[in-house]
Design an enzyme around this catalytic site. Sequence first.
Site, PDB file in Angstrom:
ATOM      1  N   ASP A  70      -9.774  -0.348   4.143  1.00  0.00           N
ATOM      2  CA  ASP A  70      -8.567  -0.874   4.792  1.00  0.00           C
ATOM      3  C   ASP A  70      -8.888  -1.253   6.226  1.00  0.00           C
ATOM      4  O   ASP A  70      -9.789  -0.670   6.849  1.00  0.00           O
ATOM      5  CB  ASP A  70      -7.504   0.243   4.779  1.00  0.00           C
ATOM      6  CG  ASP A  70      -6.071  -0.240   4.867  1.00  0.00           C
ATOM      7  OD1 ASP A  70      -5.810  -1.230   5.567  1.00  0.00           O
ATOM      8  OD2 ASP A  70      -5.216   0.406   4.242  1.00  0.00           O
TER       9      ASP A  70
ATOM     10  N   HIS B 194      -6.491  -0.703   8.254  1.00  0.00           N
ATOM     11  CA  HIS B 194      -5.543   0.227   8.888  1.00  0.00           C
ATOM     12  C   HIS B 194      -5.744   1.649   8.367  1.00  0.00           C
ATOM     13  O   HIS B 194      -6.152   1.839   7.217  1.00  0.00           O
ATOM     14  CB  HIS B 194      -4.110  -0.189   8.549  1.00  0.00           C
ATOM     15  CG  HIS B 194      -3.803  -1.629   8.830  1.00  0.00           C
ATOM     16  ND1 HIS B 194      -3.953  -2.617   7.874  1.00  0.00           N
ATOM     17  CD2 HIS B 194      -3.382  -2.239   9.960  1.00  0.00           C
ATOM     18  CE1 HIS B 194      -3.623  -3.780   8.403  1.00  0.00           C
ATOM     19  NE2 HIS B 194      -3.283  -3.599   9.671  1.00  0.00           N
TER      20      HIS B 194
ATOM     21  N   GLU C 236      -1.819  -5.004  -1.454  1.00  0.00           N
ATOM     22  CA  GLU C 236      -1.551  -5.847  -0.273  1.00  0.00           C
ATOM     23  C   GLU C 236      -1.918  -7.317  -0.439  1.00  0.00           C
ATOM     24  O   GLU C 236      -1.792  -8.089   0.511  1.00  0.00           O
ATOM     25  CB  GLU C 236      -2.210  -5.269   0.998  1.00  0.00           C
ATOM     26  CG  GLU C 236      -1.642  -3.929   1.454  1.00  0.00           C
ATOM     27  CD  GLU C 236      -0.241  -4.009   2.058  1.00  0.00           C
ATOM     28  OE1 GLU C 236       0.179  -5.116   2.478  1.00  0.00           O
ATOM     29  OE2 GLU C 236       0.442  -2.970   2.078  1.00  0.00           O
TER      30      GLU C 236
ATOM     31  N   HIS D 212       0.797  -1.231   0.000  1.00  0.00           N
ATOM     32  CA  HIS D 212       0.000   0.000   0.000  1.00  0.00           C
ATOM     33  C   HIS D 212       0.834   1.289   0.000  1.00  0.00           C
ATOM     34  O   HIS D 212       0.279   2.370  -0.162  1.00  0.00           O
ATOM     35  CB  HIS D 212      -0.980  -0.007   1.176  1.00  0.00           C
ATOM     36  CG  HIS D 212      -2.305   0.614   0.845  1.00  0.00           C
ATOM     37  ND1 HIS D 212      -3.400   0.520   1.668  1.00  0.00           N
ATOM     38  CD2 HIS D 212      -2.726   1.366  -0.218  1.00  0.00           C
ATOM     39  CE1 HIS D 212      -4.416   1.165   1.127  1.00  0.00           C
ATOM     40  NE2 HIS D 212      -4.035   1.691  -0.024  1.00  0.00           N
TER      41      HIS D 212
ATOM     42  N   HIS E 144       4.295   1.187   4.130  1.00  0.00           N
ATOM     43  CA  HIS E 144       2.885   0.913   3.785  1.00  0.00           C
ATOM     44  C   HIS E 144       1.933   1.335   4.901  1.00  0.00           C
ATOM     45  O   HIS E 144       0.722   1.392   4.662  1.00  0.00           O
ATOM     46  CB  HIS E 144       2.666  -0.550   3.371  1.00  0.00           C
ATOM     47  CG  HIS E 144       2.656  -1.549   4.482  1.00  0.00           C
ATOM     48  ND1 HIS E 144       2.120  -2.816   4.338  1.00  0.00           N
ATOM     49  CD2 HIS E 144       3.126  -1.485   5.751  1.00  0.00           C
ATOM     50  CE1 HIS E 144       2.270  -3.489   5.476  1.00  0.00           C
ATOM     51  NE2 HIS E 144       2.874  -2.714   6.343  1.00  0.00           N
TER      52      HIS E 144
ATOM     53  N   ASP F 108      -7.288  -1.873  -0.054  1.00  0.00           N
ATOM     54  CA  ASP F 108      -6.309  -2.734   0.611  1.00  0.00           C
ATOM     55  C   ASP F 108      -7.056  -4.025   0.935  1.00  0.00           C
ATOM     56  O   ASP F 108      -8.066  -4.004   1.653  1.00  0.00           O
ATOM     57  CB  ASP F 108      -5.825  -2.027   1.888  1.00  0.00           C
ATOM     58  CG  ASP F 108      -4.786  -2.824   2.664  1.00  0.00           C
ATOM     59  OD1 ASP F 108      -4.804  -4.069   2.613  1.00  0.00           O
ATOM     60  OD2 ASP F 108      -3.982  -2.179   3.363  1.00  0.00           O
TER      61      ASP F 108
ATOM     62  N   ASP G  77      -6.621  -6.288   2.904  1.00  0.00           N
ATOM     63  CA  ASP G  77      -6.792  -6.618   4.328  1.00  0.00           C
ATOM     64  C   ASP G  77      -8.007  -5.933   4.958  1.00  0.00           C
ATOM     65  O   ASP G  77      -8.338  -6.169   6.121  1.00  0.00           O
ATOM     66  CB  ASP G  77      -5.512  -6.396   5.136  1.00  0.00           C
ATOM     67  CG  ASP G  77      -5.108  -4.934   5.340  1.00  0.00           C
ATOM     68  OD1 ASP G  77      -5.978  -4.054   5.446  1.00  0.00           O
ATOM     69  OD2 ASP G  77      -3.881  -4.689   5.423  1.00  0.00           O
TER      70      ASP G  77
ATOM     71  N   ASP H 151      -3.209   3.728   7.972  1.00  0.00           N
ATOM     72  CA  ASP H 151      -2.014   4.059   7.188  1.00  0.00           C
ATOM     73  C   ASP H 151      -1.666   5.539   7.317  1.00  0.00           C
ATOM     74  O   ASP H 151      -1.345   6.218   6.335  1.00  0.00           O
ATOM     75  CB  ASP H 151      -2.190   3.632   5.713  1.00  0.00           C
ATOM     76  CG  ASP H 151      -2.245   2.118   5.553  1.00  0.00           C
ATOM     77  OD1 ASP H 151      -1.884   1.384   6.512  1.00  0.00           O
ATOM     78  OD2 ASP H 151      -2.651   1.646   4.468  1.00  0.00           O
TER      79      ASP H 151
END
Length: 304
Positions: free
Chosen positions: A123, A125, A271, A96, A140, A226, A228, A127
Site C-alpha cells: 500500500d 498508505h 482500491e 480497502h 478505508h 491495495d 495504489d 491505513d
Amino acid sequence: TQISLIGAPTDIGAGARGASMGPEALRVADLGPVIEAQGFDVIDRGNLYGPANPWLPPQNGYRHLAEVAAWNKAVHDAVYAELGLGRLPILLGGDHCLGIGSISAVARHCREAGKKLRVLWLDAHADFNTHALTPTGNIHGMPVACLCGYGPAEITGMSGQTPDIEPGWVRQIGIRSVDQGEKQLVHQAGLEVFDMRYLDEMGMRATMDAALAGLDADTHLHVSFDVDFLDPGIAPGVGTTVPGGPTYREAQLCMEMIADTGLMRSLDVVELNPALDERNKTAEVAVDLIESLFGKSTLMRRGS
Ligand code: ARG
Ligand code: MN
Ligand code: MN
Ligand code: MN
C-alpha cells in the site's frame, strides 16, 4: 490449490466513488483465466451484496460506519466459508475498508487451525487511522488499526476476539503517505513498515527478504494488495494516488518473491477504481502482477 473469486462491489469506505466497479474491471482483464493458466482451479463466486453508498459526510469521525460494518460482515462470512472448504479466497474489492472483514476471517481461521498468520500489506498508505486521528473520516484509512483493536465495536473483533490480529504479524510495504497523528500510532503500536525510503535504500529484494523472514510451513500468508501501492504512472486508476511508488519491475519482483514462498493462502485486491482509469490499464497491470503472485515466471524455477 483451488481458488475462489469473491466480488465486493462497494466504495463505502473511500473518499472517491468508483471502487465499486473494481471486481468487474478485474474480470474484464481476465483475472480468472490468467490464474487458471498457472495451473489452478478457479471458481468465480460472483458478487456479494450490501448497502448502497449514501455518500454522506462523516459522523463522529466515521463516514458510513453502519454500511461499512454490513459490507465487512458479508466479506467476513464469505472469506471464512472459503477457507473452511480448504480454498484460497481472492477478495475483489471494493475499497480497502474490506480488509477488516477479509483479514478478520483469515485470523479466525488461523486461530482455529492452529496456524500462524503473516499479513503483507502492500500500500501507499498505512491505513492506521482512528476516528480521532483521521483527516477524512474515510474508513478505508482505518482497517489495520481496526484489526489491531483500535476502532469502534462495529468493526473490531469480527474474528470473535479483540484484537483480531497483533501488529507484529503485519509487514507494510511501499508506504509513502501517513497522516500526522497516524504516524504516532504506527510508532506506538510497533507496526513494521518498509516505507519508500527503505525501498530506495535497500532495493526490493532486500526489502522482501526482510518482510518474508521467519515464515515457515505453519504460517498462513495473507496478501492485502491495495493497487495504489504501485506508482501512479503505471496505475492511475485508484482514488488516492501518491507519487513515487514501486515501478512495474519492482512490483513484479515483489510478487515473484511472495510466490516463491509457496505460503500465500488468501489475497485481497482492492482500491481499483475504473472510473479513474485509462481503458482498464490499471486492472491489466494488476492482473499481470497477480499472475506472478500465482507463480508465473519467465524461465523454469523451483523445478517447475
Ligand atoms: N490516510 C488517508 C485517510 O485516512 C488516506 C487513506 C487511503 N487508504 C486507502 N486504502 N487507499 O483518509
Ligand atoms: Mn489501503
Ligand atoms: Mn492506499
Ligand atoms: Mn497480461
